[in-house]
Scaffold this active site. Structure first.
Site, mmCIF file in Angstrom:
data_model
loop_
_atom_site.group_PDB
_atom_site.id
_atom_site.type_symbol
_atom_site.label_atom_id
_atom_site.label_comp_id
_atom_site.label_asym_id
_atom_site.label_seq_id
_atom_site.Cartn_x
_atom_site.Cartn_y
_atom_site.Cartn_z
ATOM 1 N N SER A 56 -12.667 23.002 6.173
ATOM 2 C CA SER A 56 -12.624 22.366 4.858
ATOM 3 C C SER A 56 -11.232 21.899 4.471
ATOM 4 C CB SER A 56 -13.154 23.332 3.795
ATOM 5 O OG SER A 56 -12.275 24.418 3.628
ATOM 6 N N THR B 77 -11.972 23.510 0.017
ATOM 7 C CA THR B 77 -10.624 23.188 -0.447
ATOM 8 C C THR B 77 -9.895 24.513 -0.571
ATOM 9 O OG1 THR B 77 -11.495 21.347 -1.761
ATOM 10 C CG2 THR B 77 -9.375 22.209 -2.463
ATOM 11 N N THR C 42 -6.976 19.806 0.798
ATOM 12 C CA THR C 42 -8.356 19.725 1.276
ATOM 13 C C THR C 42 -8.512 18.616 2.313
ATOM 14 O OG1 THR C 42 -10.653 19.500 0.517
ATOM 15 C CG2 THR C 42 -9.077 18.008 -0.459
ATOM 16 N N ARG D 160 -12.630 7.602 0.369
ATOM 17 C CA ARG D 160 -13.010 8.449 -0.790
ATOM 18 C C ARG D 160 -11.900 9.472 -1.058
ATOM 19 N NH1 ARG D 160 -13.722 14.282 -1.639
ATOM 20 N NH2 ARG D 160 -15.247 14.552 -3.278
ATOM 21 N N THR E 138 -11.962 24.120 -6.617
ATOM 22 C CA THR E 138 -12.571 23.789 -5.336
ATOM 23 C C THR E 138 -14.018 23.413 -5.634
ATOM 24 O OG1 THR E 138 -13.217 26.095 -4.943
ATOM 25 C CG2 THR E 138 -11.102 25.408 -4.048
ATOM 26 N N GLY E 139 -14.670 22.714 -4.710
ATOM 27 C CA GLY E 139 -16.059 22.329 -4.947
ATOM 28 C C GLY E 139 -16.173 20.836 -5.199
HETATM 29 N N1 GLY Z 1 -12.745 19.506 -4.131
HETATM 30 C C1 GLY Z 1 -12.516 18.763 -2.964
HETATM 31 C C2 GLY Z 1 -13.125 17.465 -2.948
HETATM 32 O O1 GLY Z 1 -14.084 17.189 -3.659
HETATM 33 O O2 GLY Z 1 -12.660 16.637 -2.183
#
Ligand code: GLY
Length: 409
Positions: free
Chosen positions: A100, A239, A257, A267, A290-291
């Protein structure tokens, strides 16, 4: 320069005990019904120094190092707080087994790993960030280099990579063999009518289960950061966010991340957005997430958590209140019939006193092994459970809720 253990621990703890946070004139903490209803651990005593991070701060890399411990040891040796936590998250960035973050991160839909990071240094009120950075694992350190060596705050793409190489960071292919194979499996299963053979569903050996909120059921195996779907394809929004308060009350924050797995090239998630993926105000505290970045970006969650702490909320209450805002700001296609989100998100926060807390939308699957975040203080490095808004049973059934977005049928 080094500092004695007494200076490192003692002065901070004493100062932390008597310290009052600045409060906006007339502002009363507003604690919502959701916060009252949801599960919250008992308030934790203030203690400085303290570091909190996502649970992967406790993961051991192939050499046995743990990011949060590396940060703690550097802090104890007198390092600058941001240098300490950037080195802490770098352990995770360089760990090929964490899919991740950094090296070994799951790639975009073209099989290219693009990493994002941002950081803030409370004492100097400075910030740095990089987005869509390719071939450089040390995204957090590059973000700090943007902060240290330029008058800019945010570099992206090819320019960020050129800058990193000029600063001496070594380019390498971040796609490990495991992540390359996972990418091919994801690609093969995209469309039954294309020329890639659809492989039979397979439970991957060694897929995470138990521990950090994972569970082994008929359709998926999941952990906080990577879950495997029924076809054996891993997904992640994983992340690492890390925040620190020193003995004297200085504060810093960093988030890094490889972003959403299989994303559209280009993105950018929340991690490199100052005020979303992390935020730090040396008078108040620090917070990060994170998330699902797309959900956090809309509420500027890192900034909002710090502002809630400025109003007097505890770190846990601030994280829960931000989560409530996330749900309120979620479009209906991403909410179930009860108004609960089809994704998960985690917030982490510390205040200047050295109190800390973290909250996520959904309780982990296994009450005996609650989903946890990492903390390190004078009692050592450990995992502690998240506060959460909804119980595991309140999740939309049979759908993976962490590390991926699941569109309701
Ligand atoms: N929280 C990491 C992402 O959405 O890229």
């Amino acid at each position: 320069m080094s500092i004695s253990r007494r200076d490192f621990l003692g002065a901070g703890a004493a100062a932390a005990a008597g310290l009052a946070l600045p409060t906006l004139a007339g502002a009363e903490p507003v604690i919502s019904n959701i916060v009252d209803r949801a599960a919250r651990p008992a308030p934790r005593p203030a203690s400085r120094p303290v570091i909190i991070s996502a649970a992967n701060g406790m993961e051991k890399d192939p050499e046995g190092k743990q990011g949060i411990k590396v940060a703690w040891d550097l802090l104890a040796g007198g390092a600058d707080p941001l240098d300490a936590i950037v080195a802490g998250v770098n352990v995770v960035e360089l760990n090929p087994n964490d899919q991740s973050v950094g090296l070994g991160g799951l790639p975009d839909e073209d099989g290219v790993v693009q990493v994002d990071a941002s950081c803030m240094h409370g004492p100097s009120k400075r910030a740095g960030a990089v987005g869509c950075l390719e071939d450089i694992a040390d995204a957090a350190a590059v973000a700090k280099a943007v902060m240290d060596f330029t008058d800019h705050i945010f570099l992206v793409g090819e320019g960020a990579k050129r800058f990193a190489i000029e600063m001496g960071f070594k380019p390498q292919n971040l796609l490990t063999d495991k992540s390359r194979r996972d990418w091919l499996r994801w690609k093969a299963d995209l469309n039954p009518d294309d020329n890639w053979l659809n492989l039979p569903a397979r439970r991957p050996a060694g897929a995470p289960k138990g521990g950090r909120g994972g569970r082994d059921d008929e359709t998926l195996q999941q952990s906080l950061h990577v879950y495997y779907d029924a076809r054996g394809v891993p997904h992640t929004y994983g992340t690492i966010n890390m925040n620190v308060v020193t003995a004297s009350g200085d504060i810093a924050s960093v988030t890094t991340t490889s972003g959403l797995s299989w994303k559209i090239p280009g993105r950018v998630g929340d991690s490199p957005i100052i005020g979303a993926g992390q935020y730090c105000d040396n008078e108040v505290g620090a917070a990060g997430s994170t998330g699902r970045g797309e959900a956090n970006m809309k509420v500027c969650g890192g900034f909002l958590a710090v502002e809630f702490m400025r109003q007097g909320m505890s770190p846990t209450e601030a994280c829960m209140k931000v989560m409530e805002r996330v749900v309120a700001m979620t479009e209906s296609r991403l909410l179930d019939e009860h108004g609960r989100p089809y994704f998960d998100l985690q917030y982490y926060a510390v205040n200047k006193k050295g109190e800390y807390g973290a909250a996520m939308a959904y309780q982990g699957a296994d009450p005996d092994h609650p989903t946890s975040f990492a903390v390190c203080d004078d009692k050592g490095a450990r995992l502690e459970p998240f506060a959460y808004m909804y119980t595991y049973d309140q999740r939309p059934k049979g759908r993976p809720m962490s590390g991926t977005l699941v569109i309701p049928k």
